[in-house]
Design a protein around this motif. Sequence first.
Motif, PDB file in Angstrom:
ATOM      1  N   MET A   1       0.833  -1.220   0.000  1.00  0.00           N
ATOM      2  CA  MET A   1       0.000   0.000   0.000  1.00  0.00           C
ATOM      3  C   MET A   1       0.862   1.261   0.000  1.00  0.00           C
ATOM      4  SD  MET A   1      -3.189   0.537  -0.189  1.00  0.00           S
ATOM      5  CE  MET A   1      -4.378   1.825  -0.042  1.00  0.00           C
TER       6      MET A   1
ATOM      7  N   PHE B   1       1.950   1.990  -3.495  1.00  0.00           N
ATOM      8  CA  PHE B   1       0.859   2.551  -4.274  1.00  0.00           C
ATOM      9  C   PHE B   1       0.628   4.019  -3.899  1.00  0.00           C
ATOM     10  CE2 PHE B   1      -3.720   3.283  -5.031  1.00  0.00           C
ATOM     11  CZ  PHE B   1      -3.732   3.076  -6.399  1.00  0.00           C
ATOM     12  N   THR B   2       0.766   4.323  -2.622  1.00  0.00           N
ATOM     13  CA  THR B   2       0.634   5.717  -2.182  1.00  0.00           C
ATOM     14  C   THR B   2       1.677   6.596  -2.867  1.00  0.00           C
ATOM     15  OG1 THR B   2      -0.196   4.963  -0.051  1.00  0.00           O
ATOM     16  CG2 THR B   2       0.611   7.225  -0.158  1.00  0.00           C
TER      17      THR B   2
ATOM     18  N   VAL C   1       0.617   7.169  -6.438  1.00  0.00           N
ATOM     19  CA  VAL C   1      -0.455   8.163  -6.557  1.00  0.00           C
ATOM     20  C   VAL C   1       0.106   9.561  -6.345  1.00  0.00           C
ATOM     21  CG1 VAL C   1      -2.622   8.980  -5.564  1.00  0.00           C
ATOM     22  CG2 VAL C   1      -2.218   6.528  -5.822  1.00  0.00           C
ATOM     23  N   THR C   2       0.966   9.689  -5.358  1.00  0.00           N
ATOM     24  CA  THR C   2       1.569  10.995  -5.074  1.00  0.00           C
ATOM     25  C   THR C   2       2.322  11.526  -6.294  1.00  0.00           C
ATOM     26  OG1 THR C   2       1.818  10.332  -2.785  1.00  0.00           O
ATOM     27  CG2 THR C   2       3.092  12.244  -3.504  1.00  0.00           C
TER      28      THR C   2
ATOM     29  N   GLN D   1      -0.545  11.907  -9.441  1.00  0.00           N
ATOM     30  CA  GLN D   1      -1.892  12.461  -9.288  1.00  0.00           C
ATOM     31  C   GLN D   1      -2.053  13.788 -10.037  1.00  0.00           C
ATOM     32  OE1 GLN D   1      -3.115  13.859  -5.393  1.00  0.00           O
ATOM     33  NE2 GLN D   1      -0.997  13.917  -4.661  1.00  0.00           N
ATOM     34  N   HIS D   2      -1.034  14.633 -10.020  1.00  0.00           N
ATOM     35  CA  HIS D   2      -1.174  15.938 -10.680  1.00  0.00           C
ATOM     36  C   HIS D   2      -1.297  15.821 -12.199  1.00  0.00           C
ATOM     37  CE1 HIS D   2      -0.939  18.144  -7.008  1.00  0.00           C
ATOM     38  NE2 HIS D   2       0.212  17.559  -6.662  1.00  0.00           N
TER      39      HIS D   2
ATOM     40  N   ILE E   1      -4.823  14.352 -12.858  1.00  0.00           N
ATOM     41  CA  ILE E   1      -5.899  15.321 -12.597  1.00  0.00           C
ATOM     42  C   ILE E   1      -5.888  16.419 -13.653  1.00  0.00           C
ATOM     43  CG2 ILE E   1      -6.631  17.132 -10.989  1.00  0.00           C
ATOM     44  CD1 ILE E   1      -5.867  15.265  -8.709  1.00  0.00           C
ATOM     45  N   ARG E   2      -4.714  16.843 -14.057  1.00  0.00           N
ATOM     46  CA  ARG E   2      -4.608  17.869 -15.090  1.00  0.00           C
ATOM     47  C   ARG E   2      -5.268  17.384 -16.382  1.00  0.00           C
ATOM     48  NH1 ARG E   2       1.051  18.178 -16.384  1.00  0.00           N
ATOM     49  NH2 ARG E   2       1.366  18.896 -14.259  1.00  0.00           N
TER      50      ARG E   2
ATOM     51  N   GLU F   1     -11.482  15.194 -10.383  1.00  0.00           N
ATOM     52  CA  GLU F   1     -11.059  14.434  -9.197  1.00  0.00           C
ATOM     53  C   GLU F   1     -11.732  13.075  -9.149  1.00  0.00           C
ATOM     54  OE1 GLU F   1     -10.891  15.924  -5.324  1.00  0.00           O
ATOM     55  OE2 GLU F   1      -9.628  17.636  -5.804  1.00  0.00           O
TER      56      GLU F   1
ATOM     57  N   ALA G   1     -10.067  10.955 -11.769  1.00  0.00           N
ATOM     58  CA  ALA G   1      -8.711  10.599 -11.345  1.00  0.00           C
ATOM     59  C   ALA G   1      -8.757   9.525 -10.259  1.00  0.00           C
ATOM     60  CB  ALA G   1      -7.990  11.841 -10.839  1.00  0.00           C
ATOM     61  N   GLN G   2      -9.679   9.704  -9.347  1.00  0.00           N
ATOM     62  CA  GLN G   2      -9.832   8.708  -8.279  1.00  0.00           C
ATOM     63  C   GLN G   2     -10.181   7.340  -8.874  1.00  0.00           C
ATOM     64  OE1 GLN G   2     -12.544   9.983  -5.260  1.00  0.00           O
ATOM     65  NE2 GLN G   2     -12.683   7.951  -4.352  1.00  0.00           N
TER      66      GLN G   2
ATOM     67  N   PHE H   1      -7.096   5.766 -10.493  1.00  0.00           N
ATOM     68  CA  PHE H   1      -6.136   5.131  -9.584  1.00  0.00           C
ATOM     69  C   PHE H   1      -6.709   3.853  -8.966  1.00  0.00           C
ATOM     70  CE2 PHE H   1      -4.184   9.410  -9.628  1.00  0.00           C
ATOM     71  CZ  PHE H   1      -2.905   9.027  -9.996  1.00  0.00           C
ATOM     72  N   LEU H   2      -7.993   3.846  -8.755  1.00  0.00           N
ATOM     73  CA  LEU H   2      -8.609   2.616  -8.233  1.00  0.00           C
ATOM     74  C   LEU H   2      -8.536   1.494  -9.260  1.00  0.00           C
ATOM     75  CD1 LEU H   2     -11.712   4.089  -6.384  1.00  0.00           C
ATOM     76  CD2 LEU H   2      -9.682   3.065  -5.365  1.00  0.00           C
TER      77      LEU H   2
ATOM     78  N   TYR I   1      -5.049   0.298  -9.348  1.00  0.00           N
ATOM     79  CA  TYR I   1      -4.755  -0.568  -8.200  1.00  0.00           C
ATOM     80  C   TYR I   1      -5.210  -2.007  -8.497  1.00  0.00           C
ATOM     81  CZ  TYR I   1      -4.556  -2.235  -3.391  1.00  0.00           C
ATOM     82  OH  TYR I   1      -4.265  -2.942  -2.260  1.00  0.00           O
TER      83      TYR I   1
ATOM     84  N   PRO J   1      -4.635  22.985 -12.278  1.00  0.00           N
ATOM     85  CA  PRO J   1      -5.621  22.539 -11.288  1.00  0.00           C
ATOM     86  C   PRO J   1      -4.917  21.813 -10.152  1.00  0.00           C
ATOM     87  CG  PRO J   1      -5.610  21.044 -13.146  1.00  0.00           C
ATOM     88  CD  PRO J   1      -4.654  22.145 -13.481  1.00  0.00           C
TER      89      PRO J   1
ATOM     90  N   PHE K   1      -7.627  14.128  -1.403  1.00  0.00           N
ATOM     91  CA  PHE K   1      -7.674  13.258  -2.583  1.00  0.00           C
ATOM     92  C   PHE K   1      -7.109  11.875  -2.260  1.00  0.00           C
ATOM     93  CE2 PHE K   1      -5.690  11.622  -6.490  1.00  0.00           C
ATOM     94  CZ  PHE K   1      -6.792  11.575  -7.323  1.00  0.00           C
ATOM     95  N   MET K   2      -5.911  11.883  -1.657  1.00  0.00           N
ATOM     96  CA  MET K   2      -5.263  10.611  -1.317  1.00  0.00           C
ATOM     97  C   MET K   2      -6.083   9.839  -0.293  1.00  0.00           C
ATOM     98  SD  MET K   2      -2.511   8.835  -1.996  1.00  0.00           S
ATOM     99  CE  MET K   2      -1.133   9.880  -2.419  1.00  0.00           C
TER     100      MET K   2
ATOM    101  N   ILE L   1      -8.923   8.022  -1.855  1.00  0.00           N
ATOM    102  CA  ILE L   1      -8.499   6.812  -2.561  1.00  0.00           C
ATOM    103  C   ILE L   1      -8.246   5.681  -1.573  1.00  0.00           C
ATOM    104  CG2 ILE L   1      -6.626   5.801  -3.925  1.00  0.00           C
ATOM    105  CD1 ILE L   1      -6.440   8.400  -5.436  1.00  0.00           C
ATOM    106  N   HIS L   2      -7.559   6.026  -0.479  1.00  0.00           N
ATOM    107  CA  HIS L   2      -7.284   4.992   0.529  1.00  0.00           C
ATOM    108  C   HIS L   2      -8.577   4.443   1.117  1.00  0.00           C
ATOM    109  CE1 HIS L   2      -2.825   6.129   1.435  1.00  0.00           C
ATOM    110  NE2 HIS L   2      -3.014   5.617   0.242  1.00  0.00           N
TER     111      HIS L   2
ATOM    112  N   ILE M   1     -10.211   2.194  -1.428  1.00  0.00           N
ATOM    113  CA  ILE M   1      -9.530   0.900  -1.534  1.00  0.00           C
ATOM    114  C   ILE M   1      -9.864   0.024  -0.327  1.00  0.00           C
ATOM    115  CG2 ILE M   1      -7.256  -0.184  -1.429  1.00  0.00           C
ATOM    116  CD1 ILE M   1      -6.235   2.030  -3.263  1.00  0.00           C
TER     117      ILE M   1
ATOM    118  N   GLN N   1     -13.291  -1.248  -0.774  1.00  0.00           N
ATOM    119  CA  GLN N   1     -13.352  -2.327  -1.771  1.00  0.00           C
ATOM    120  C   GLN N   1     -12.788  -3.626  -1.205  1.00  0.00           C
ATOM    121  OE1 GLN N   1     -11.545  -1.200  -5.464  1.00  0.00           O
ATOM    122  NE2 GLN N   1     -13.125   0.304  -5.965  1.00  0.00           N
TER     123      GLN N   1
END
Lengths: 170, 239
Positions: free
Chosen positions: A1, A4-5, A8-9, A12-13, A16-17, A30, A33-34, A37-38, A41, B58, B64-65, B68-69, B72, B75
């Motif tokens: 995890m 994966f974090t 995403v970090t 993500q930009h 999202i852009r 958002e 984007a969410q 990433f899901l 994953y 933007p 946001f993070m 997602i967590h 997850i 899920q």
Amino acid sequence: MQAFTALVTRYQHPVIRFCYRMTDSMQDAEDIAQETFLRLYGALRNLRPDNAFTTVLFCIARNAALNHLRGRRRHERRVSALEKASAGESSAAGPYEYAQSQDNAALLRKAVAELPAEYREALVLREYNGFDYKEIAEILSCPVGTVRSRLARAREQVRRHLLHYGDDML
Amino acid sequence: MSDKQREEEWAERISAYLDGEYDEEETISAWLEKDPGAARQYRQYQKISQGLKDLPEPSASSDFMKKIHLEISHQKNTAQRRRRMGVWAAAALLLLSFSWYRYMIIVPSAETPLPDARYASGESEVSIPAPVNRETVETELTEYALWTALKDMPEGISVADTLAQFEDMPIEQLMHSIAEMSWNADDNETFGADRVETWHSWPFTGEDALSDAFIFVETLDTAEISAFNRMLRIVLAEA
């Protein structure tokens, strides 16, 4: 995890852009984007070394964005988002007045937002995310020649739009 | 090539040149120097490109993070719950199948008679009727039939002795033996030629043997019954 974090970090930009330019709505961007990433994953185990990670990531993002755009009230959402942007970034009340305000950034955004999705995604991937033609072709699953023509048409439509509503920028 | 197609081709070349994706860059550079319209278009494309890059970035919301967590985790929990429910469902299905099987195999159906109430009440002595012995019944009937025929036997002949040896002889054998005897004896006149012939031709076999013998005896007149009894005793004595 944790890995994966970190992923995403890092991404993500750009994601999202891309989503924001595709939908012209921060909230939608958002959400997409969410979702991207899901999905990523869930697909991490199936990733192969020969797949460029960014290509896979933006392929997922692009599909999610297109699904979103195809969704219900697509037109209403876009108009609503434009009206919100107009209200936030300019004192003009409606789209027409907003276009007349000669706010170049808003005008440019509007021109991009009005592009057909296949032109817009190519332009966004090129201009905002900096992918080359080959990478864009992989993300869009089309030949490089198609990417080239779509980009040219996108630019030409934006140019005409700007020339029509005010050529201060050009 | 139409003007529109030509314009599109120029736009495509200029766009690709702007992106550094055109192979013959020197050709394009020379063309842009010669053609002011193309040069203007190229500059406009440059401005558009720069303008797009200059648009405000933007920024994602601070949670946001976290979203997602959370999603997850949700899920994962959902997947675990589904797996758990799947296991429980499988177990329930197994139990249900076993119960159904047990019900169908072990539990009596509606057609199965219920136990006698006396068993339920705990009575210790229950009279169970003796099983029916078909041979006994047939023997009794045969005895009765022949007794009917022999009841008028002449005196001096022991019926008891005759019946005592009759038990072990099948009715078919008995009747055929008598018929054979009557056919060969001098008693034809007693029975009559047609009677003896009929008697001899009757099979006296199978399920109808006893009834046939009974019917035959019933048709005899008194004189014939006397003759029949005499021969019957001889047959039984020989047997």
